[in-house]
Design an enzyme around this catalytic site. Structure first.
Site, PDB file in Angstrom:
ATOM      1  CG  ASN A 156      70.828 106.235  50.810  1.00 36.95           C
ATOM      2  OD1 ASN A 156      70.684 106.235  49.596  1.00 36.95           O
ATOM      3  ND2 ASN A 156      70.091 105.501  51.612  1.00 36.95           N
ATOM      4  NE  ARG A 157      71.359 102.111  46.932  1.00 32.25           N
ATOM      5  CZ  ARG A 157      70.731 101.742  48.049  1.00 32.25           C
ATOM      6  NH1 ARG A 157      70.137 102.625  48.802  1.00 32.25           N
ATOM      7  NH2 ARG A 157      70.739 100.470  48.426  1.00 32.25           N
ATOM      8  CG  HIS A 211      75.654 102.954  53.566  1.00 29.36           C
ATOM      9  ND1 HIS A 211      74.858 104.064  53.639  1.00 29.36           N
ATOM     10  CD2 HIS A 211      74.831 101.888  53.811  1.00 29.36           C
ATOM     11  CE1 HIS A 211      73.607 103.692  53.928  1.00 29.36           C
ATOM     12  NE2 HIS A 211      73.557 102.386  54.024  1.00 29.36           N
ATOM     13  CG  HIS A 219      73.228 101.677  58.700  1.00 28.20           C
ATOM     14  ND1 HIS A 219      72.643 100.431  58.733  1.00 28.20           N
ATOM     15  CD2 HIS A 219      72.916 102.199  57.501  1.00 28.20           C
ATOM     16  CE1 HIS A 219      72.026 100.209  57.589  1.00 28.20           C
ATOM     17  NE2 HIS A 219      72.171 101.269  56.809  1.00 28.20           N
ATOM     18  CB  SER A 220      71.476 101.575  65.437  1.00 25.62           C
ATOM     19  OG  SER A 220      72.707 101.651  66.103  1.00 25.62           O
ATOM     20  CE1 TYR A 221      71.487  97.391  59.766  1.00 21.99           C
ATOM     21  CE2 TYR A 221      69.389  96.512  59.031  1.00 21.99           C
ATOM     22  CZ  TYR A 221      70.676  96.907  58.761  1.00 21.99           C
ATOM     23  OH  TYR A 221      71.160  96.811  57.478  1.00 21.99           O
ATOM     24  CG  ASP A 254      66.063 101.302  51.292  1.00 25.51           C
ATOM     25  OD1 ASP A 254      66.554 102.258  51.934  1.00 25.51           O
ATOM     26  OD2 ASP A 254      66.754 100.397  50.790  1.00 25.51           O
ATOM     27  CD  GLN A 257      67.058 106.057  52.750  1.00 24.03           C
ATOM     28  OE1 GLN A 257      67.088 107.220  52.344  1.00 24.03           O
ATOM     29  NE2 GLN A 257      66.695 105.045  51.978  1.00 24.03           N
ATOM     30  CD  GLU A 313      70.015 104.339  57.153  1.00 32.38           C
ATOM     31  OE1 GLU A 313      70.887 104.669  56.342  1.00 32.38           O
ATOM     32  OE2 GLU A 313      69.201 103.428  56.926  1.00 32.38           O
TER      33      GLU A 313
HETATM   34  C1  BGC Z   1      69.930 101.601  52.661  1.00 27.90           C
HETATM   35  C2  BGC Z   1      69.531 100.273  52.082  1.00 27.90           C
HETATM   36  C3  BGC Z   1      70.695  99.345  52.216  1.00 27.90           C
HETATM   37  C4  BGC Z   1      71.054  99.227  53.671  1.00 27.90           C
HETATM   38  C5  BGC Z   1      72.298  98.385  53.827  1.00 27.90           C
HETATM   39  C6  BGC Z   1      70.258 101.398  54.097  1.00 27.90           C
HETATM   40  O1  BGC Z   1      70.661 102.590  54.650  1.00 27.90           O
HETATM   41  O2  BGC Z   1      68.939 102.578  52.506  1.00 27.90           O
HETATM   42  O3  BGC Z   1      69.153 100.400  50.723  1.00 27.90           O
HETATM   43  O4  BGC Z   1      70.418  98.091  51.692  1.00 27.90           O
HETATM   44  O5  BGC Z   1      71.311 100.478  54.206  1.00 27.90           O
HETATM   45  O6  BGC Z   1      72.267  97.672  54.958  1.00 27.90           O
END
Ligand code: BGC
Length: 379
Positions: free
Chosen positions: A107-108, A133, A207-209, A279, A316, A344
């Protein structure tokens, strides 16, 4: 659990192990194959973990990425429940972090800046004016070293990456090991262990979807989600936490009892507007450092259920808002808006600038640890 690993320096054929049968029962196994080649010619390997109980997990050593995860539905029919690409080029060129380990910082970090021990650091900026990330070449864009189990019946693989001092602006050399284990209880367990030679920050995540229907033409809006959290860390329009902690009570963020993700995602709400959906970081209940169940995701059509257990302070939840049909994934499928979601497990975003948040500082002599378990069942 780290015992019994040997460096994978022998020929590929030697460290492939097939599922074997004992007393008629299929046992767990780990198999190595070649997934593809990077533009510089280095080979990327894929590790297929099978648990003998119906699940497989495939992992590549590029980005320590989960490329597929097959899970039975309530009728025993198996489907892949994570987004990914068919070829290595997809992972090399992709910008959505599909399946990867992200880091050093998941994250940021606002403006990519922070202070540690009175020194100011400037990280790579790759998300507007912010750091996201791990920066331009994060842990998702590098080749990790694989350390394979020495027993053919262990369905696990350990990946190791040494991030050099100064990489993406971070101080100190960091060594991170991530071990994926598929258990016979249909759990994918992810154990992290990190050390540093100078004070630094470390906050990696997976970061799995997920889309538990396994049908990526469907959105995740009808999945039911529970998050065991009374509050979130609200963000500004650049998705940087304001530093406050806000109750979820009477807001679209209240997932304390299972709620369809689509139920309130389009409500008039400043936080949802900033995130273009969900998010945000949920402040998990229970003591950080102890593995506890923090979330449950359920797809009624298939009956698949995923529980998330972790020792992390935050989660997250990202509802795939930036997917827009331009990413072409496995089997040529275009991933549309909200076709999958990420859960996450990590420390809170922008912690290095928020002393009130649980620390992400890692000093020489200390060991960063994280355990996160994705546990599958059916209803
Ligand atoms: C973030 C999103 C971001 C994404 C990138 C996530 O973990 O929270 O803001 O766009 O990752 O694929």
């Amino acid at each position: 659990m780290m015992r019994g690993f040997v460096l994978g320096i022998v020929a590929l054929s030697v460290f492939s192990t097939e599922a074997c049968k004992t007393n008629g029962k299929v046992q767990s196994s780990m198999k190595t194959t070649v997934f593809g080649k990077l533009p510089d010619g280095r080979e990327v390997h894929q590790y297929t973990l099978s648990n003998g109980a119906g699940m497989t997990a495939q992992i590549i050593n590029y980005g320590a990425t989960i490329t597929s995860l097959t899970v039975p539905d309530r009728n025993g029919k198996v489907a892949d429940v994570v987004l990914g690409y068919d070829t290595i080029d997809g992972y090399v060129n992709g910008t959505a972090y599909l399946g990867a380990i992200v880091g050093r910082y998941g994250n940021r970090i606002g403006k990519g800046q922070f202070q540690l021990d009175g020194k100011q650091y400037q990280l790579a900026v790759n998300d507007g004016e912010n750091h996201l990330h791990g920066g331009k070449t994060g842990f998702n864009k590098v080749l990790w070293e694989a350390i394979l189990p020495d027993s053919s019946s262990q369905s696990s693989v350990q990946l190791r990456y040494v991030s050099r001092d100064g990489e993406e602006g971070y101080p100190g050399t960091v060594t991170l090991k991530v071990t994926y284990t598929l258990t016979d209880k249909n759990e994918l367990r992810v154990d992290y262990e990190g050390t540093a030679d100078r004070p630094t920050i470390l906050n990696p995540t997976q970061h799995s979807y997920f889309n538990l229907s396994g049908a990526f033409g469907n959105t995740i809006l009808d999945h039911l989600l529970m998050i065991d959290a009374d509050s979130i860390t609200p963000v500004d329009k650049g998705l940087i936490p304001t530093g406050q902690v806000a109750s979820v009570e009477k807001t679209p963020m209240d997932f304390r009892t299972p709620m369809a993700i689509g139920a309130h995602i389009d409500d008039q709400d400043e936080q949802l507007a900033f995130g273009r959906g969900y998010d945000h970081n949920w402040v998990l209940k229970g003591a950080p450092g102890q593995v506890r169940k923090v979330a449950e995701l359920y797809d009624a059509a298939s009956g698949r259920m995923m529980s998330v257990l972790t020792d992390q302070p935050g989660l997250q939840f990202y509802s795939g808002n930036f997917l827009d049909g331009t990413v072409i994934g496995k089997n040529g499928i275009a991933y549309q808006h909200r076709t999958a979601l990420c859960l996450e497990t990590q420390a809170f975003p922008d912690t290095p600038n928020k002393p009130q948040f649980p620390s992400v500082t890692l000093r020489p002599g200390q060991t960063y640890r994280q355990t996160t378990i994705y546990q599958f069942s059916t209803r």
